[in-house]
Design an enzyme around this catalytic site. Sequence first.
Site, PDB file in Angstrom:
ATOM      1  N   LYS A 127     -25.068 -15.186  12.704  1.00 60.77           N
ATOM      2  CA  LYS A 127     -24.865 -13.911  13.661  1.00 60.77           C
ATOM      3  C   LYS A 127     -23.448 -14.435  14.228  1.00 60.77           C
ATOM      4  O   LYS A 127     -22.889 -15.580  13.813  1.00 60.77           O
ATOM      5  CB  LYS A 127     -25.648 -14.406  15.147  1.00 60.77           C
ATOM      6  CG  LYS A 127     -27.132 -14.148  14.755  1.00 60.77           C
ATOM      7  CD  LYS A 127     -27.329 -12.717  15.504  1.00 60.77           C
ATOM      8  CE  LYS A 127     -28.777 -12.403  15.206  1.00 60.77           C
ATOM      9  NZ  LYS A 127     -29.728 -12.960  16.192  1.00 60.77           N
ATOM     10  N   HIS A 130     -18.873 -15.661  18.467  1.00 62.40           N
ATOM     11  CA  HIS A 130     -18.002 -14.849  18.896  1.00 62.40           C
ATOM     12  C   HIS A 130     -17.587 -15.323  20.330  1.00 62.40           C
ATOM     13  O   HIS A 130     -17.477 -16.679  20.617  1.00 62.40           O
ATOM     14  CB  HIS A 130     -18.728 -13.456  19.335  1.00 62.40           C
ATOM     15  CG  HIS A 130     -19.956 -13.858  20.291  1.00 62.40           C
ATOM     16  ND1 HIS A 130     -19.770 -14.418  21.459  1.00 62.40           N
ATOM     17  CD2 HIS A 130     -21.167 -13.476  20.091  1.00 62.40           C
ATOM     18  CE1 HIS A 130     -21.254 -14.245  21.975  1.00 62.40           C
ATOM     19  NE2 HIS A 130     -21.956 -13.983  21.220  1.00 62.40           N
ATOM     20  N   HIS A 133     -19.284 -17.801  22.636  1.00 61.86           N
ATOM     21  CA  HIS A 133     -19.660 -19.271  22.224  1.00 61.86           C
ATOM     22  C   HIS A 133     -18.559 -20.421  22.712  1.00 61.86           C
ATOM     23  O   HIS A 133     -18.777 -21.407  22.514  1.00 61.86           O
ATOM     24  CB  HIS A 133     -19.833 -19.445  20.669  1.00 61.86           C
ATOM     25  CG  HIS A 133     -21.057 -18.539  20.071  1.00 61.86           C
ATOM     26  ND1 HIS A 133     -20.954 -17.627  19.432  1.00 61.86           N
ATOM     27  CD2 HIS A 133     -22.409 -18.678  20.422  1.00 61.86           C
ATOM     28  CE1 HIS A 133     -22.430 -17.075  19.046  1.00 61.86           C
ATOM     29  NE2 HIS A 133     -23.104 -17.950  19.700  1.00 61.86           N
TER      30      HIS A 133
HETATM   31  N1  ARG Z   1     -28.836 -21.166  19.602  1.00 63.92           N
HETATM   32  C1  ARG Z   1     -29.005 -20.889  21.049  1.00 63.92           C
HETATM   33  C2  ARG Z   1     -28.174 -19.435  21.475  1.00 63.92           C
HETATM   34  O1  ARG Z   1     -27.279 -19.269  20.655  1.00 63.92           O
HETATM   35  C3  ARG Z   1     -28.408 -21.866  21.993  1.00 63.92           C
HETATM   36  C4  ARG Z   1     -29.294 -23.099  21.626  1.00 63.92           C
HETATM   37  C5  ARG Z   1     -29.000 -24.098  22.672  1.00 63.92           C
HETATM   38  N2  ARG Z   1     -29.677 -25.203  22.724  1.00 63.92           N
HETATM   39  C6  ARG Z   1     -30.884 -25.594  22.833  1.00 63.92           C
HETATM   40  N3  ARG Z   1     -31.314 -26.828  22.836  1.00 63.92           N
HETATM   41  N4  ARG Z   1     -31.842 -24.493  23.409  1.00 63.92           N
HETATM   42  O2  ARG Z   1     -28.676 -18.940  22.333  1.00 63.92           O
END
Ligand code: ARG
Length: 566
Positions: A127, A130, A133
Amino acid sequence: MIDFKHQVAEALKNNIDGMEINDIIGMIEIPPNSEMGDFAFPCFKLAKTMRKAPNLIAADIAENMEKIAIFEKVESKGGYVNFFMDKKAVAESVLNEVNDKGEKYGGSDIGGGKKVIVEYSSPNIAKPFHIGHIRSTVIGNAIYKIYNFLGYDTVRINHLGDYGTQFGKMIVAYRKWGRKEDVEKEPIRTLLGLYVKFHEEAEAHPELEDEAREVFRLLESGSAEEVELWKWFREESLKEFTRVYDMLGISFDSYAGESFYSDKMDRITDMMTEKGLLQKSEGAEIVDLSEYDMSPALIRKKDGSTLYITRDIAAAVYRKEHYNFDKNIYVVAAQQNLHFQQWFKIIELMGFDWAEQCVHVNFGLVSLDDGTMSTRKGKVVFLEDVLNRAVEKTAEIIRDKNFGKDDLDEISKQVGIGAVVFNELSNNRIKDYVFSWDKVLNFEGETGPYVQYTHARACSVLRNAKVELSKNVNFEYLTGESAYELIKLIARFPESVVDAAEKYEPSIVTRHIVDVAQGFNKFYHDEHIIVENEEEQKAKLLLVDAARQTLENGLKLLGMAAPERM
Ligand code: ARG
């Protein structure tokens, strides 16, 4: 460094019956301007127990205060006792401390022996990485640095979103329409394109969905071909992320993402069953959280597959067992508040008393001032593009400053990227904010370039000096108003760092170094530094160097460079 607040508290304690030193310290205030002293003690709360008007109490305390060398004067005003420190003593104590500690000034060892995990960035594989982030990435990095500076044993984790049913879809799409060389060239754009195509095609051919589910099942059960493709997608995506991390000067100790926990899930669901937490609901398994005013948490789907939340619970248990953390920090958007509240509660219900050591450090949304941030319209703004643009724009601004080509490139990077980082850390993290190029790259406002420029200006003064930097100076020369104000700002830097750590709020450091930069520029404007009188020049240089050091340390804590020329 002399703890001036403590000195004030000690003096007060001798004049107030029955108050503990720590309570006194807690009541001492910093007056809004120095005309009211360096510290103030309000007497309003004492009025009740002492049955006396606050201004009379204050007057009595001020009068009885025996002559203590470190106070220039003590006076009472409208219910406050105001303390004016001996400026020379303050200057000497603060500047010697900064000079002794150098790059460590502002840090400490209060975190000694304590382990803190900071999880941040955590983008999803395949993904776009962007502009949205940037928040977790930059805030998390600063929090890590701040804790590290305070002596904590820190672990940086990137909890990559590298698992889930979407990988079944991606594999199916790649097999049908993908080309190896496209993935290698532009992994994320290509994989994203395939993912979008899958959804378009699946509208007319719903059987694709079943195919993807089957492929994901194969992936989960470890089927070699699927696992290999998935690994490759992951690696290629990571290469692209790493390019951005390198630009930002960010790294991690662990990239254990969601997939890392796929084989640790049964143990977790077994534990939950044992505690009687899991309930069947339409074939799926949930934890009912209605007692805590939260919607139920879906732990295992009908088809047996686990979810994002299950993996988070498994990850936390793993981290406790593996690292034995004292604090486990998650820097994740406020949109996920409920998610974290739910699983923190589940951990607690599972009987883990360390649930309270888990902290969700949340933050608001970023949008772009030209409205290009809506992912839904497909107008994704890649973080890498934003950073590159910041560097280009900076190069345009500083081009005419007759730098050589190499210096121009290097400084444009440090300033351009620093500007984006600083902007990100300027506001209270929970606030939504609008990204605006004009604000980010303004050299005059309260921006990264402004602070970096001030630092470079201090470096330049030191370069142009006619005398050696030394600690043996006559501090009498540093008692002028703007010098003294600057010294006090420098003195408070360590407190800001601790405050930022306690509140998980790097903007406290950001704002503090803006104040130091402004204080420095006022001093620079008000006083001549490179003066004939060498004694005077020496004293002032020591202050310039302390300001420079404080700015450098602050910038580095935020994850920025501190260029010596700009
Ligand atoms: N990958 C997730 C996202 O982009 C964020 C992860 C955050 N960390 C976690 N331990 N849930 O939304």
